[in-house]
Structures are given as C-alpha cells and as structure tokens.
Design a protein around this motif. Structure first.
Motif, PDB file in Angstrom:
ATOM      1  N   GLN A 275       0.824  -1.205   0.000  1.00  0.00           N
ATOM      2  CA  GLN A 275       0.000   0.000   0.000  1.00  0.00           C
ATOM      3  C   GLN A 275       0.862   1.261   0.000  1.00  0.00           C
ATOM      4  O   GLN A 275       0.547   2.238  -0.688  1.00  0.00           O
ATOM      5  CB  GLN A 275      -0.939   0.021   1.200  1.00  0.00           C
ATOM      6  CG  GLN A 275      -1.929   1.176   1.145  1.00  0.00           C
ATOM      7  CD  GLN A 275      -3.079   1.009   2.096  1.00  0.00           C
ATOM      8  OE1 GLN A 275      -3.166   0.028   2.817  1.00  0.00           O
ATOM      9  NE2 GLN A 275      -3.962   1.963   2.109  1.00  0.00           N
ATOM     10  N   LEU A 276       1.954   1.257   0.744  1.00  0.00           N
ATOM     11  CA  LEU A 276       2.859   2.411   0.746  1.00  0.00           C
ATOM     12  C   LEU A 276       3.443   2.656  -0.637  1.00  0.00           C
ATOM     13  O   LEU A 276       3.523   3.799  -1.093  1.00  0.00           O
ATOM     14  CB  LEU A 276       3.992   2.202   1.756  1.00  0.00           C
ATOM     15  CG  LEU A 276       3.634   2.428   3.214  1.00  0.00           C
ATOM     16  CD1 LEU A 276       4.777   1.958   4.111  1.00  0.00           C
ATOM     17  CD2 LEU A 276       3.301   3.882   3.465  1.00  0.00           C
ATOM     18  N   ARG A 277       3.849   1.561  -1.320  1.00  0.00           N
ATOM     19  CA  ARG A 277       4.387   1.708  -2.676  1.00  0.00           C
ATOM     20  C   ARG A 277       3.343   2.287  -3.619  1.00  0.00           C
ATOM     21  O   ARG A 277       3.651   3.160  -4.427  1.00  0.00           O
ATOM     22  CB  ARG A 277       4.880   0.357  -3.205  1.00  0.00           C
ATOM     23  CG  ARG A 277       6.282   0.044  -2.790  1.00  0.00           C
ATOM     24  CD  ARG A 277       6.812  -1.183  -3.530  1.00  0.00           C
ATOM     25  NE  ARG A 277       7.294  -2.108  -2.518  1.00  0.00           N
ATOM     26  CZ  ARG A 277       6.715  -3.236  -2.146  1.00  0.00           C
ATOM     27  NH1 ARG A 277       5.637  -3.649  -2.745  1.00  0.00           N
ATOM     28  NH2 ARG A 277       7.228  -3.978  -1.208  1.00  0.00           N
ATOM     29  N   GLU A 278       2.096   1.811  -3.517  1.00  0.00           N
ATOM     30  CA  GLU A 278       1.018   2.329  -4.374  1.00  0.00           C
ATOM     31  C   GLU A 278       0.769   3.802  -4.095  1.00  0.00           C
ATOM     32  O   GLU A 278       0.639   4.601  -5.021  1.00  0.00           O
ATOM     33  CB  GLU A 278      -0.268   1.532  -4.162  1.00  0.00           C
ATOM     34  CG  GLU A 278      -0.298   0.213  -4.869  1.00  0.00           C
ATOM     35  CD  GLU A 278      -1.667  -0.442  -4.784  1.00  0.00           C
ATOM     36  OE1 GLU A 278      -2.543   0.043  -4.036  1.00  0.00           O
ATOM     37  OE2 GLU A 278      -1.863  -1.441  -5.478  1.00  0.00           O
ATOM     38  N   ASN A 279       0.690   4.183  -2.817  1.00  0.00           N
ATOM     39  CA  ASN A 279       0.457   5.585  -2.459  1.00  0.00           C
ATOM     40  C   ASN A 279       1.596   6.469  -2.949  1.00  0.00           C
ATOM     41  O   ASN A 279       1.369   7.574  -3.437  1.00  0.00           O
ATOM     42  CB  ASN A 279       0.284   5.735  -0.949  1.00  0.00           C
ATOM     43  CG  ASN A 279      -1.023   5.170  -0.454  1.00  0.00           C
ATOM     44  OD1 ASN A 279      -1.941   4.922  -1.227  1.00  0.00           O
ATOM     45  ND2 ASN A 279      -1.113   4.933   0.837  1.00  0.00           N
ATOM     46  N   HIS A 280       2.818   5.981  -2.820  1.00  0.00           N
ATOM     47  CA  HIS A 280       3.978   6.759  -3.262  1.00  0.00           C
ATOM     48  C   HIS A 280       3.950   6.957  -4.781  1.00  0.00           C
ATOM     49  O   HIS A 280       4.189   8.055  -5.277  1.00  0.00           O
ATOM     50  CB  HIS A 280       5.273   6.055  -2.834  1.00  0.00           C
ATOM     51  CG  HIS A 280       6.502   6.815  -3.188  1.00  0.00           C
ATOM     52  ND1 HIS A 280       6.871   7.966  -2.531  1.00  0.00           N
ATOM     53  CD2 HIS A 280       7.443   6.590  -4.137  1.00  0.00           C
ATOM     54  CE1 HIS A 280       7.993   8.423  -3.071  1.00  0.00           C
ATOM     55  NE2 HIS A 280       8.365   7.603  -4.037  1.00  0.00           N
ATOM     56  N   SER A 281       3.627   5.900  -5.522  1.00  0.00           N
ATOM     57  CA  SER A 281       3.602   6.028  -6.985  1.00  0.00           C
ATOM     58  C   SER A 281       2.443   6.920  -7.432  1.00  0.00           C
ATOM     59  O   SER A 281       2.569   7.660  -8.400  1.00  0.00           O
ATOM     60  CB  SER A 281       3.514   4.659  -7.661  1.00  0.00           C
ATOM     61  OG  SER A 281       2.278   4.040  -7.393  1.00  0.00           O
ATOM     62  N   ASP A 282       1.309   6.889  -6.702  1.00  0.00           N
ATOM     63  CA  ASP A 282       0.191   7.778  -7.026  1.00  0.00           C
ATOM     64  C   ASP A 282       0.587   9.242  -6.851  1.00  0.00           C
ATOM     65  O   ASP A 282       0.268  10.092  -7.675  1.00  0.00           O
ATOM     66  CB  ASP A 282      -1.027   7.472  -6.149  1.00  0.00           C
ATOM     67  CG  ASP A 282      -1.700   6.154  -6.508  1.00  0.00           C
ATOM     68  OD1 ASP A 282      -1.388   5.593  -7.585  1.00  0.00           O
ATOM     69  OD2 ASP A 282      -2.532   5.680  -5.708  1.00  0.00           O
ATOM     70  N   LYS A 283       1.313   9.538  -5.778  1.00  0.00           N
ATOM     71  CA  LYS A 283       1.741  10.914  -5.521  1.00  0.00           C
ATOM     72  C   LYS A 283       2.761  11.370  -6.563  1.00  0.00           C
ATOM     73  O   LYS A 283       2.757  12.534  -6.943  1.00  0.00           O
ATOM     74  CB  LYS A 283       2.302  11.046  -4.108  1.00  0.00           C
ATOM     75  CG  LYS A 283       1.224  10.972  -3.057  1.00  0.00           C
ATOM     76  CD  LYS A 283       1.761  11.137  -1.672  1.00  0.00           C
ATOM     77  CE  LYS A 283       0.625  11.030  -0.667  1.00  0.00           C
ATOM     78  NZ  LYS A 283       1.072  11.159   0.716  1.00  0.00           N
ATOM     79  N   GLU A 284       3.628  10.464  -7.002  1.00  0.00           N
ATOM     80  CA  GLU A 284       4.602  10.835  -8.029  1.00  0.00           C
ATOM     81  C   GLU A 284       3.880  11.158  -9.348  1.00  0.00           C
ATOM     82  O   GLU A 284       4.275  12.084 -10.056  1.00  0.00           O
ATOM     83  CB  GLU A 284       5.589   9.685  -8.257  1.00  0.00           C
ATOM     84  CG  GLU A 284       6.644   9.585  -7.178  1.00  0.00           C
ATOM     85  CD  GLU A 284       7.654   8.489  -7.473  1.00  0.00           C
ATOM     86  OE1 GLU A 284       7.373   7.607  -8.304  1.00  0.00           O
ATOM     87  OE2 GLU A 284       8.732   8.522  -6.849  1.00  0.00           O
ATOM     88  N   GLU A 285       2.837  10.398  -9.679  1.00  0.00           N
ATOM     89  CA  GLU A 285       2.083  10.649 -10.907  1.00  0.00           C
ATOM     90  C   GLU A 285       1.352  11.985 -10.835  1.00  0.00           C
ATOM     91  O   GLU A 285       1.268  12.712 -11.819  1.00  0.00           O
ATOM     92  CB  GLU A 285       1.074   9.523 -11.147  1.00  0.00           C
ATOM     93  CG  GLU A 285       1.704   8.219 -11.568  1.00  0.00           C
ATOM     94  CD  GLU A 285       0.705   7.086 -11.704  1.00  0.00           C
ATOM     95  OE1 GLU A 285      -0.514   7.352 -11.625  1.00  0.00           O
ATOM     96  OE2 GLU A 285       1.146   5.936 -11.880  1.00  0.00           O
ATOM     97  N   GLU A 286       0.830  12.342  -9.659  1.00  0.00           N
ATOM     98  CA  GLU A 286       0.120  13.616  -9.491  1.00  0.00           C
ATOM     99  C   GLU A 286       1.065  14.807  -9.653  1.00  0.00           C
ATOM    100  O   GLU A 286       0.685  15.832 -10.202  1.00  0.00           O
ATOM    101  CB  GLU A 286      -0.532  13.677  -8.112  1.00  0.00           C
ATOM    102  CG  GLU A 286      -1.733  12.778  -7.945  1.00  0.00           C
ATOM    103  CD  GLU A 286      -2.297  12.800  -6.530  1.00  0.00           C
ATOM    104  OE1 GLU A 286      -1.798  13.575  -5.695  1.00  0.00           O
ATOM    105  OE2 GLU A 286      -3.231  12.027  -6.272  1.00  0.00           O
ATOM    106  N   SER A 287       2.310  14.662  -9.178  1.00  0.00           N
ATOM    107  CA  SER A 287       3.248  15.782  -9.243  1.00  0.00           C
ATOM    108  C   SER A 287       3.917  15.897 -10.616  1.00  0.00           C
ATOM    109  O   SER A 287       4.555  16.899 -10.908  1.00  0.00           O
ATOM    110  CB  SER A 287       4.318  15.645  -8.151  1.00  0.00           C
ATOM    111  OG  SER A 287       5.111  14.495  -8.383  1.00  0.00           O
ATOM    112  N   ALA A 288       3.773  14.898 -11.451  1.00  0.00           N
ATOM    113  CA  ALA A 288       4.414  14.945 -12.770  1.00  0.00           C
ATOM    114  C   ALA A 288       3.620  15.757 -13.759  1.00  0.00           C
ATOM    115  O   ALA A 288       2.545  16.112 -13.660  1.00  0.00           O
ATOM    116  CB  ALA A 288       4.583  13.519 -13.330  1.00  0.00           C
TER     117      ALA A 288
END
Length: 60
Positions: free
Chosen positions: A47-60
């Motif tokens: 879940q942490l990995r998914e949340n982290h990748s979601d935040k990276e996609e939002e900031s891109a």
C-alpha cells in the motif's frame, strides 16, 4: 485454478449492534509459509508503494 485447503482456527464469533449482526470467522492455511505478521507487513508495504507512486504521478 488451484484449490486452497483451509482449517477453521476458532468458532465463529457473532455480535449484534442494533439491526446489524456481525459474524467473524477465522481460517488458516496449513500449507502457508508466512506468519500473519509477515503478511500484514507485506500488505502495508504494498500500500505504501502504491500511495507513493500515485503521488509521483500527481506531481508529474
């Protein structure tokens, strides 16, 4: 599809709150190789990995 053998760990627990009845049962897999703690940690890491990748996609 593979078949999983399960064994009841305890009798089901029933609790009623108002009009809703909760029934909790627990089963174990005698062929399992991980403890409950290891599985919980693995689920939290995922879940942490998914949340982290979601935040990276939002900031891109």
């Amino acid at each position: 599809m593979s078949e999983t053998n399960t064994a009841a760990l305890a009798a089901p627990y029933t609790h009623r709150i108002g009009k809703v009845t909760f029934r909790v049962s627990s089963f174990g897999n005698p062929n399992g190789t991980k403890s409950a703690t290891e599985m919980l940690v693995q689920m939290m890491e995922h879940q942490l990995r998914e949340n982290h990748s979601d935040k990276e996609e939002e900031s891109a």
